[in-house]
Design a protein around this motif. Sequence first.
Motif, PDB file in Angstrom:
ATOM      1  N   SER A 110      12.941   7.898 -14.973  1.00 45.88           N
ATOM      2  CA  SER A 110      11.478   7.847 -15.044  1.00 45.88           C
ATOM      3  C   SER A 110      10.865   8.323 -13.731  1.00 45.88           C
ATOM      4  CB  SER A 110      11.011   6.415 -15.319  1.00 45.88           C
ATOM      5  OG  SER A 110       9.637   6.262 -15.038  1.00 45.88           O
ATOM      6  N   PRO A 111       9.950   9.306 -13.765  1.00 41.99           N
ATOM      7  CA  PRO A 111       9.357   9.819 -12.523  1.00 41.99           C
ATOM      8  C   PRO A 111       8.703   8.738 -11.666  1.00 41.99           C
ATOM      9  CG  PRO A 111       8.829  11.269 -14.345  1.00 41.99           C
ATOM     10  CD  PRO A 111       9.492  10.071 -14.946  1.00 41.99           C
ATOM     11  N   LEU A 112       8.079   7.751 -12.302  1.00 43.22           N
ATOM     12  CA  LEU A 112       7.437   6.672 -11.543  1.00 43.22           C
ATOM     13  C   LEU A 112       8.479   5.843 -10.795  1.00 43.22           C
ATOM     14  CD1 LEU A 112       4.717   5.376 -14.046  1.00 43.22           C
ATOM     15  CD2 LEU A 112       4.394   6.823 -12.045  1.00 43.22           C
ATOM     16  N   THR A 113       9.557   5.509 -11.488  1.00 42.48           N
ATOM     17  CA  THR A 113      10.613   4.724 -10.856  1.00 42.48           C
ATOM     18  C   THR A 113      11.289   5.497  -9.737  1.00 42.48           C
ATOM     19  OG1 THR A 113      11.025   3.612 -12.974  1.00 42.48           O
ATOM     20  CG2 THR A 113      12.715   3.392 -11.271  1.00 42.48           C
ATOM     21  N   MET A 114      11.583   6.769  -9.992  1.00 41.24           N
ATOM     22  CA  MET A 114      12.294   7.577  -9.001  1.00 41.24           C
ATOM     23  C   MET A 114      11.488   7.713  -7.704  1.00 41.24           C
ATOM     24  SD  MET A 114      15.237   8.353 -10.486  1.00 41.24           S
ATOM     25  CE  MET A 114      15.116   6.682 -11.160  1.00 41.24           C
ATOM     26  N   ILE A 115      10.206   8.026  -7.819  1.00 45.24           N
ATOM     27  CA  ILE A 115       9.415   8.232  -6.603  1.00 45.24           C
ATOM     28  C   ILE A 115       9.131   6.912  -5.903  1.00 45.24           C
ATOM     29  CG2 ILE A 115       7.163   8.161  -7.762  1.00 45.24           C
ATOM     30  CD1 ILE A 115       8.165  10.337  -4.722  1.00 45.24           C
ATOM     31  N   LEU A 161       3.493  11.612 -16.374  1.00 42.69           N
ATOM     32  CA  LEU A 161       4.241  10.396 -16.692  1.00 42.69           C
ATOM     33  C   LEU A 161       5.701  10.705 -17.029  1.00 42.69           C
ATOM     34  CD1 LEU A 161       1.620   8.332 -18.712  1.00 42.69           C
ATOM     35  CD2 LEU A 161       2.606   7.783 -16.480  1.00 42.69           C
ATOM     36  N   GLN A 162       5.996  11.034 -18.262  1.00 39.80           N
ATOM     37  CA  GLN A 162       7.367  11.330 -18.655  1.00 39.80           C
ATOM     38  C   GLN A 162       7.536  12.854 -18.733  1.00 39.80           C
ATOM     39  OE1 GLN A 162       8.729   8.323 -17.847  1.00 39.80           O
ATOM     40  NE2 GLN A 162      10.258   9.012 -19.309  1.00 39.80           N
ATOM     41  N   LEU A 163       8.334  13.392 -17.842  1.00 44.99           N
ATOM     42  CA  LEU A 163       8.481  14.845 -17.749  1.00 44.99           C
ATOM     43  C   LEU A 163       9.589  15.386 -18.643  1.00 44.99           C
ATOM     44  CD1 LEU A 163       8.016  15.200 -13.887  1.00 44.99           C
ATOM     45  CD2 LEU A 163       6.294  15.433 -15.687  1.00 44.99           C
ATOM     46  N   GLY A 164      10.513  14.535 -19.037  1.00 47.00           N
ATOM     47  CA  GLY A 164      11.565  14.953 -19.959  1.00 47.00           C
ATOM     48  C   GLY A 164      12.543  15.951 -19.383  1.00 47.00           C
ATOM     49  N   SER A 188       0.817  -1.220   0.000  1.00 51.30           N
ATOM     50  CA  SER A 188       0.000   0.000   0.000  1.00 51.30           C
ATOM     51  C   SER A 188       0.850   1.269   0.000  1.00 51.30           C
ATOM     52  CB  SER A 188      -0.942   0.003   1.212  1.00 51.30           C
ATOM     53  OG  SER A 188      -0.205  -0.054   2.428  1.00 51.30           O
ATOM     54  N   ILE A 189       2.018   1.226   0.638  1.00 55.80           N
ATOM     55  CA  ILE A 189       2.904   2.394   0.668  1.00 55.80           C
ATOM     56  C   ILE A 189       3.376   2.724  -0.747  1.00 55.80           C
ATOM     57  CG2 ILE A 189       5.108   3.286   1.507  1.00 55.80           C
ATOM     58  CD1 ILE A 189       4.730   1.555   4.002  1.00 55.80           C
ATOM     59  N   LEU A 190       3.804   1.699  -1.475  1.00 55.54           N
ATOM     60  CA  LEU A 190       4.260   1.916  -2.846  1.00 55.54           C
ATOM     61  C   LEU A 190       3.098   2.322  -3.753  1.00 55.54           C
ATOM     62  CD1 LEU A 190       6.796  -1.009  -3.362  1.00 55.54           C
ATOM     63  CD2 LEU A 190       7.276   1.391  -2.920  1.00 55.54           C
ATOM     64  N   LYS A 191       1.961   1.696  -3.553  1.00 58.16           N
ATOM     65  CA  LYS A 191       0.792   2.022  -4.382  1.00 58.16           C
ATOM     66  C   LYS A 191       0.440   3.509  -4.267  1.00 58.16           C
ATOM     67  CE  LYS A 191      -4.057   0.803  -5.151  1.00 58.16           C
ATOM     68  NZ  LYS A 191      -5.188  -0.064  -4.719  1.00 58.16           N
ATOM     69  N   ASN A 192       0.431   4.018  -3.054  1.00 60.40           N
ATOM     70  CA  ASN A 192       0.093   5.432  -2.853  1.00 60.40           C
ATOM     71  C   ASN A 192       1.124   6.352  -3.484  1.00 60.40           C
ATOM     72  OD1 ASN A 192      -2.255   4.823  -1.441  1.00 60.40           O
ATOM     73  ND2 ASN A 192      -1.220   4.816   0.544  1.00 60.40           N
ATOM     74  N   SER A 193       2.403   5.988  -3.371  1.00 61.47           N
ATOM     75  CA  SER A 193       3.451   6.832  -3.963  1.00 61.47           C
ATOM     76  C   SER A 193       3.350   6.838  -5.481  1.00 61.47           C
ATOM     77  CB  SER A 193       4.839   6.355  -3.522  1.00 61.47           C
ATOM     78  OG  SER A 193       5.209   5.158  -4.169  1.00 61.47           O
ATOM     79  N   ILE A 194       3.002   5.695  -6.063  1.00 62.41           N
ATOM     80  CA  ILE A 194       2.868   5.599  -7.522  1.00 62.41           C
ATOM     81  C   ILE A 194       1.674   6.422  -8.011  1.00 62.41           C
ATOM     82  CG2 ILE A 194       2.360   4.005  -9.419  1.00 62.41           C
ATOM     83  CD1 ILE A 194       3.927   1.878  -7.684  1.00 62.41           C
ATOM     84  N   LEU A 195       0.569   6.359  -7.279  1.00 65.76           N
ATOM     85  CA  LEU A 195      -0.604   7.158  -7.657  1.00 65.76           C
ATOM     86  C   LEU A 195      -0.287   8.651  -7.608  1.00 65.76           C
ATOM     87  CD1 LEU A 195      -3.450   5.193  -5.825  1.00 65.76           C
ATOM     88  CD2 LEU A 195      -2.991   5.267  -8.280  1.00 65.76           C
ATOM     89  N   ASN A 196       0.461   9.069  -6.606  1.00 67.94           N
ATOM     90  CA  ASN A 196       0.866  10.471  -6.515  1.00 67.94           C
ATOM     91  C   ASN A 196       1.772  10.862  -7.684  1.00 67.94           C
ATOM     92  OD1 ASN A 196      -0.552  10.937  -4.137  1.00 67.94           O
ATOM     93  ND2 ASN A 196       1.180  10.355  -2.836  1.00 67.94           N
ATOM     94  N   ALA A 197       2.669   9.949  -8.044  1.00 69.29           N
ATOM     95  CA  ALA A 197       3.567  10.212  -9.166  1.00 69.29           C
ATOM     96  C   ALA A 197       2.784  10.330 -10.470  1.00 69.29           C
ATOM     97  CB  ALA A 197       4.613   9.105  -9.271  1.00 69.29           C
ATOM     98  N   LEU A 198       1.765   9.501 -10.627  1.00 72.53           N
ATOM     99  CA  LEU A 198       0.933   9.567 -11.829  1.00 72.53           C
ATOM    100  C   LEU A 198       0.243  10.925 -11.945  1.00 72.53           C
ATOM    101  CD1 LEU A 198      -0.712   6.002 -11.830  1.00 72.53           C
ATOM    102  CD2 LEU A 198       0.805   6.921 -13.583  1.00 72.53           C
ATOM    103  N   ASP A 199      -0.187  11.447 -10.814  1.00 74.59           N
ATOM    104  CA  ASP A 199      -0.849  12.755 -10.816  1.00 74.59           C
ATOM    105  C   ASP A 199       0.095  13.875 -11.244  1.00 74.59           C
ATOM    106  OD1 ASP A 199      -3.271  11.692 -10.028  1.00 74.59           O
ATOM    107  OD2 ASP A 199      -2.931  12.054  -7.891  1.00 74.59           O
ATOM    108  N   ASN A 200       1.399  13.656 -11.027  1.00 74.81           N
ATOM    109  CA  ASN A 200       2.382  14.685 -11.374  1.00 74.81           C
ATOM    110  C   ASN A 200       2.816  14.629 -12.843  1.00 74.81           C
ATOM    111  OD1 ASN A 200       2.437  15.725  -8.782  1.00 74.81           O
ATOM    112  ND2 ASN A 200       4.083  14.342  -8.126  1.00 74.81           N
TER     113      ASN A 200
END
Length: 445
Positions: free
Chosen positions: A309-314, A101-104, A87-99
Amino acid sequence: MSIATKYTKALKEAKDLYFENNENSFKSWKEANYYLPGGGTRSSLFVKPFPIFIKNGKGKEIFDLDEHKYIDFLSDFTSGIYGKSNSILKNSILNALDNGLQLGGHTQTEFLLAKELCSRFPSIELIRFANSGTEANILSISIGLEYTKRKKVVVFKGGYHGSVLSHFGEDHEGGDLKVPYDFLICPYNDINGTKQKIEQYKNEIGVILVEPMLGAGGCYPGTPEFLQSLRDLATEIGSILIFDEVQTARLSIGGRQKILGITPDMTTLGKFFGGGFAFGAFGGKKEIMSLFDSRNPGSIAHGGTFNNSPLTMISGLTAIQEILTEENLNNLNKLGDEFRENLNNFTLINNIPFKITGLGSINQIHFNKLNSDSESNNENEISNLNSIKEKDLLDLIYFKLLEKGFWISQRGLISFNFELNKNDIKNFENALLESFIQINELFIK
């Protein structure tokens, strides 16, 4: 009936039951072969006669297309240390998605993850990210050769450093692809043999690459004396010592190098540090890693669309800060050490020809060949049994454990995850012992 005949009969019965129990997986696998060579895209997951297809997972459990439930004791070959639905990772990933996907572009999370890893591993002063352990090892070898201006790479028999850096000096079925470095293959845990092979090439060797414990090579730990001697030898001949801690990084917050107090020049990482996403990293001394510093004229280029990747980093940063704590890792590895000790004590006392090797939460089942003191005192029968390949005996264990609802690799690899509790491990231990006993009965007249 001879031992070999009884074994062959038992294995056929296990495979027949496997076919019977997994009709939907077999059907999907046959269809997959129209589009994927061998029906898949990851050779380590292939199972003979065909692989089980997974539908979903939750916590410590996975479910297949035929509605079977398995307790996961493979943990995706050590990378799935968090279980299936943290659940900890799931929440962090959802937050990252809101920010986005690929920010470049660069993000703060990128250097914060780097900071955490540099603080954990004694050898890492600067670090770069990649997309897999394989990629990290290729890049670390390449920069090590560039730094030393040499060509040869020392690796060890049984070593595995990724899909194109494997099967060094091993007898194995089929072929393999290797990155065409100039390899010198040395004997693992044999420093005298290694020195003898290196002696005539010592001025040509730019990199010594070693796993502190062989992973795919059977979970055989490198002895502290061997690893320290490699450190001394690398310094003596002016080569770069790289510890591949893609697996052993989970043995402590600073990997096995921190446990042993042996500091290589570079370290490669991967798997679980991405928090469930594709990840690789390599780092080491400033003077080596600064070759990548884009501020400097003539710097080495290292691109990669998904390196940061923002998802991987967060997800990776969250995992390190909140899950991969010293306490959590110590507890998990203690459970693995106790498990291995319990099984080895039982098989030794009861003269059962299996053993477990490994460190902490990473372990491997092996077959111990029988001798004349065995309960089967017919030398011909013992010879027949000992002629059976270890992998074939591991097949029988694999099928038996599936029947009991436990998931490991067909080659016998066992890897714990944080979702498992003491009761799960005790039940698995009992299932494995029961399987050992059932197979051992085939060996006794």
